[in-house]
Design a protein around this motif. Structure first.
Motif, PDB file in Angstrom:
ATOM      1  N   ASN A 297       0.839  -1.216   0.000  1.00  0.00           N
ATOM      2  CA  ASN A 297       0.000   0.000   0.000  1.00  0.00           C
ATOM      3  C   ASN A 297       0.867   1.258   0.000  1.00  0.00           C
ATOM      4  O   ASN A 297       0.610   2.205  -0.741  1.00  0.00           O
ATOM      5  N   ALA A 298       1.901   1.242   0.864  1.00  0.00           N
ATOM      6  CA  ALA A 298       2.771   2.419   0.956  1.00  0.00           C
ATOM      7  C   ALA A 298       3.361   2.726  -0.423  1.00  0.00           C
ATOM      8  O   ALA A 298       3.418   3.882  -0.851  1.00  0.00           O
ATOM      9  N   TYR A 301       0.477   3.988  -2.886  1.00  0.00           N
ATOM     10  CA  TYR A 301      -0.102   5.321  -2.666  1.00  0.00           C
ATOM     11  C   TYR A 301       0.958   6.397  -2.413  1.00  0.00           C
ATOM     12  O   TYR A 301       0.683   7.402  -1.768  1.00  0.00           O
ATOM     13  N   ASP A 325       5.141   6.224   5.093  1.00  0.00           N
ATOM     14  CA  ASP A 325       5.397   6.627   3.714  1.00  0.00           C
ATOM     15  C   ASP A 325       5.256   8.137   3.572  1.00  0.00           C
ATOM     16  O   ASP A 325       4.761   8.815   4.469  1.00  0.00           O
ATOM     17  N   ILE A 328       0.252  10.004  -0.474  1.00  0.00           N
ATOM     18  CA  ILE A 328      -0.876  10.928  -0.619  1.00  0.00           C
ATOM     19  C   ILE A 328      -1.631  11.165   0.692  1.00  0.00           C
ATOM     20  O   ILE A 328      -2.392  12.113   0.810  1.00  0.00           O
ATOM     21  N   GLY A 329      -1.405  10.292   1.690  1.00  0.00           N
ATOM     22  CA  GLY A 329      -2.066  10.485   2.980  1.00  0.00           C
ATOM     23  C   GLY A 329      -3.553  10.131   2.944  1.00  0.00           C
ATOM     24  O   GLY A 329      -4.116   9.856   1.877  1.00  0.00           O
ATOM     25  N   ILE A 338     -11.190   2.933   6.363  1.00  0.00           N
ATOM     26  CA  ILE A 338     -10.355   2.130   5.453  1.00  0.00           C
ATOM     27  C   ILE A 338     -10.120   0.682   5.902  1.00  0.00           C
ATOM     28  O   ILE A 338      -9.678  -0.129   5.100  1.00  0.00           O
ATOM     29  N   TYR A 343     -13.769  -1.063   1.317  1.00  0.00           N
ATOM     30  CA  TYR A 343     -13.782   0.409   1.331  1.00  0.00           C
ATOM     31  C   TYR A 343     -12.537   0.954   0.633  1.00  0.00           C
ATOM     32  O   TYR A 343     -11.402   0.561   0.935  1.00  0.00           O
ATOM     33  N   ARG A 344     -12.740   1.829  -0.339  1.00  0.00           N
ATOM     34  CA  ARG A 344     -11.614   2.485  -1.025  1.00  0.00           C
ATOM     35  C   ARG A 344     -11.838   3.990  -0.998  1.00  0.00           C
ATOM     36  O   ARG A 344     -12.952   4.454  -1.257  1.00  0.00           O
ATOM     37  N   ASP A 354      -5.278  -2.329  -9.217  1.00  0.00           N
ATOM     38  CA  ASP A 354      -5.311  -3.359  -8.167  1.00  0.00           C
ATOM     39  C   ASP A 354      -5.849  -2.867  -6.834  1.00  0.00           C
ATOM     40  O   ASP A 354      -5.295  -3.183  -5.781  1.00  0.00           O
ATOM     41  N   ARG A 355      -6.916  -2.086  -6.863  1.00  0.00           N
ATOM     42  CA  ARG A 355      -7.496  -1.665  -5.589  1.00  0.00           C
ATOM     43  C   ARG A 355      -8.720  -2.524  -5.301  1.00  0.00           C
ATOM     44  O   ARG A 355      -9.683  -2.499  -6.045  1.00  0.00           O
ATOM     45  N   GLY A 357      -9.821  -2.888  -1.858  1.00  0.00           N
ATOM     46  CA  GLY A 357     -10.389  -2.459  -0.580  1.00  0.00           C
ATOM     47  C   GLY A 357     -10.358  -3.580   0.460  1.00  0.00           C
ATOM     48  O   GLY A 357     -11.052  -3.515   1.472  1.00  0.00           O
ATOM     49  N   GLY A 359      -7.151  -5.254   1.407  1.00  0.00           N
ATOM     50  CA  GLY A 359      -5.826  -5.415   2.024  1.00  0.00           C
ATOM     51  C   GLY A 359      -5.808  -5.045   3.492  1.00  0.00           C
ATOM     52  O   GLY A 359      -5.334  -5.817   4.342  1.00  0.00           O
ATOM     53  N   LEU A 360      -6.343  -3.880   3.827  1.00  0.00           N
ATOM     54  CA  LEU A 360      -6.301  -3.425   5.223  1.00  0.00           C
ATOM     55  C   LEU A 360      -7.306  -4.182   6.094  1.00  0.00           C
ATOM     56  O   LEU A 360      -7.062  -4.377   7.290  1.00  0.00           O
ATOM     57  N   ALA A 361      -8.429  -4.600   5.489  1.00  0.00           N
ATOM     58  CA  ALA A 361      -9.401  -5.382   6.260  1.00  0.00           C
ATOM     59  C   ALA A 361      -8.744  -6.694   6.693  1.00  0.00           C
ATOM     60  O   ALA A 361      -8.922  -7.157   7.828  1.00  0.00           O
ATOM     61  N   PHE A 386       1.562   3.720   9.699  1.00  0.00           N
ATOM     62  CA  PHE A 386       0.791   2.623  10.284  1.00  0.00           C
ATOM     63  C   PHE A 386       1.677   1.969  11.347  1.00  0.00           C
ATOM     64  O   PHE A 386       2.779   1.527  11.053  1.00  0.00           O
TER      65      PHE A 386
END
Ligand code: ADP
Length: 393
Positions: A297-298, A301, A325, A328-329, A338, A343-344, A354-355, A357, A359-361, A386
């Motif tokens: 992700n880092a 984004y 990172d 874009i924050g 997120i 959720y994106r 490749d989004r 929503g 990965g973080l879940a 993170f």
């Protein structure tokens, strides 16, 4: 005129080194990135040696050896994933380097002699390109046949599945992964095959179509993998395998696989183990997934700057992993969402591939499973941090 063949023989190593340097910096030869020196070098010194014997009156020519080396070269390049354009490009770099290294020797002759030597160099290199491409295409056709057989088999398997009416979606998705992988491989081969026929006016359209198939196929595979993973967590089907883990080794091996995509965007990756715990117990496979998701992700984004991965001891009982990172924050409102599946953040007009929503879940689920805690600090336009805190044992 100096004996050009002899001059070439004495300069094989210089030519090979210059050539490898040129390949490594050439943006058009993507497949050489990440290959070891020896693999890039392949049979090039022999090609130069055989060329030398053809250029020299005093040496016996070895056209058979040249042909064999040319053919071997094509097969090896096919195995290394080169496409046709890359092979042609590497030989064209070789031609340029040979002529530039031989410049002073060539200039010792008359204009006529120079022209005839350059003609020999050109025709030999053209001939070697033909041999290499012949064996390359033969190799690709064999692979294509293999994939086709595999595709037929997986198709039968799918039909059998549908016939037995399996209803469990996650199982079906699992089964879908194999044909999808085949489709991706198949289209890649097709794409490489087609690149050689660029005089055909329809080819660019076909290429565009195959590229779409590959892109969509990859995205679908990525989604299925993540959805499968998520459904396993939701069904509580994941058991932990706790063992003493070497954190440095684990993080380094993950970074090795992610580094090419960071390098591609000119991002620097920094590792900081200065205060890392000496010993800790965790499930290395699950931890690998957390780190992979956060770091990818880092990279995804962040447009420029640095990604830092720090491992540090917090106290006797806890250690933490911090991925920061300069990307874009994430705004305050989005930060609260997120970690929800699918959720994106709405990135307006930006397209980032490749989004899903998910990965973080997934990270959130694993962190809970490992009895850890996750914390996010982020400022839009500046970057995100993170922090995940875990128990030492
Ligand atoms: P995705 O596959 O969409 O990246 P994630 O669950 O990993 O899914 O992330 C959810 C959303 O959170 C992403 O779509 C993105 O908008 C945002 N996000 C995640 N990580 C970062 C980051 N390091 N910097 C900025 N935004 C991020």
């Amino acid at each position: 005129m100096n004996d050009i063949g002899h001059a070439l023989l004495t300069k094989i190593e210089i030519i090979t080194d210059d050539w490898i340097g040129a390949i490594r910096t050439d943006i058009e030869i993507e497949s050489a990135k990440g290959l070891a020196y020896k693999s890039v070098r392949n049979s090039i010194p022999y090609v130069v040696e055989a060329l030398a014997s053809l250029l020299s009156d005093s040496l016996k020519d070895k056209p058979k050896k040249l042909e064999r080396k040319g053919l071997d070269h094509g097969i090896i390049r096919a195995e290394q994933g080169y496409d046709v354009a890359e092979i042609v490009r590497e030989y064209s770099l070789l031609r340029t380097i040979i002529v530039s290294v031989l410049k002073s020797d060539l200039l010792s002759g008359s204009a006529e002699e120079v022209l005839s030597m350059i003609e020999v160099i050109d025709s030999v290199i053209d001939q070697v390109i033909c041999w290499s491409l012949d064996s390359y295409l033969q190799q690709r056709l064999e692979e294509l046949e293999e994939v086709r057989t595999q595709l037929l088999l997986t198709n039968e398997e799918l039909e059998r599945l549908i016939a037995t009416q399996k209803e469990d979606l996650s199982e079906l998705a699992h089964e879908l992964k194999t044909p999808l992988n085949s489709i991706i491989g198949f289209s890649r081969l097709l794409q490489q095959q087609q690149q050689k026929v660029n005089e055909n006016p329809d080819t660019s359209l076909n290429l565009e179509l195959t590229e779409k198939v590959i892109k969509n196929g990859r995205q679908l595979l990525h989604l299925i993998n993540n959805a499968l993973e998520m459904s396993r967590y939701e069904a509580g089907k994941i058991s932990l395998n706790l063992e003493p883990t070497n954190l440095r080794f684990l993080v380094r091996s993950i970074i090795e696989t992610l580094e090419p995509s960071a390098t591609h965007k000119n991002l620097e990756i920094k590792l900081d183990f200065d205060n890392a715990p000496e010993k800790m117990v965790t499930d290395p496979l699950r931890l690998r997934q957390i780190i992979t998701n956060l770091v990818s992700n880092a990279i995804k984004y962040t447009d420029s700057g640095t990604i830092t991965i720090r491992c540090q001891t917090e106290n006797d009982d806890q250690w933490s992993l911090i991925v920061s990172d300069t990307g874009i924050g994430i705004s305050k409102e989005d930060q609260s969402q997120i970690f929800n599946p699918y959720y994106r953040v709405n990135l307006k007009n930006r397209v980032i591939p490749d989004r899903t929503g998910l990965g973080l879940a997934i990270v959130d689920k694993i962190v809970k499973l490992l009895q850890g805690e996750i914390n996010l600090v982020s400022t839009p336009g500046e970057g995100s941090i993170f922090t995940i805190t875990f128990p030492v044992s």
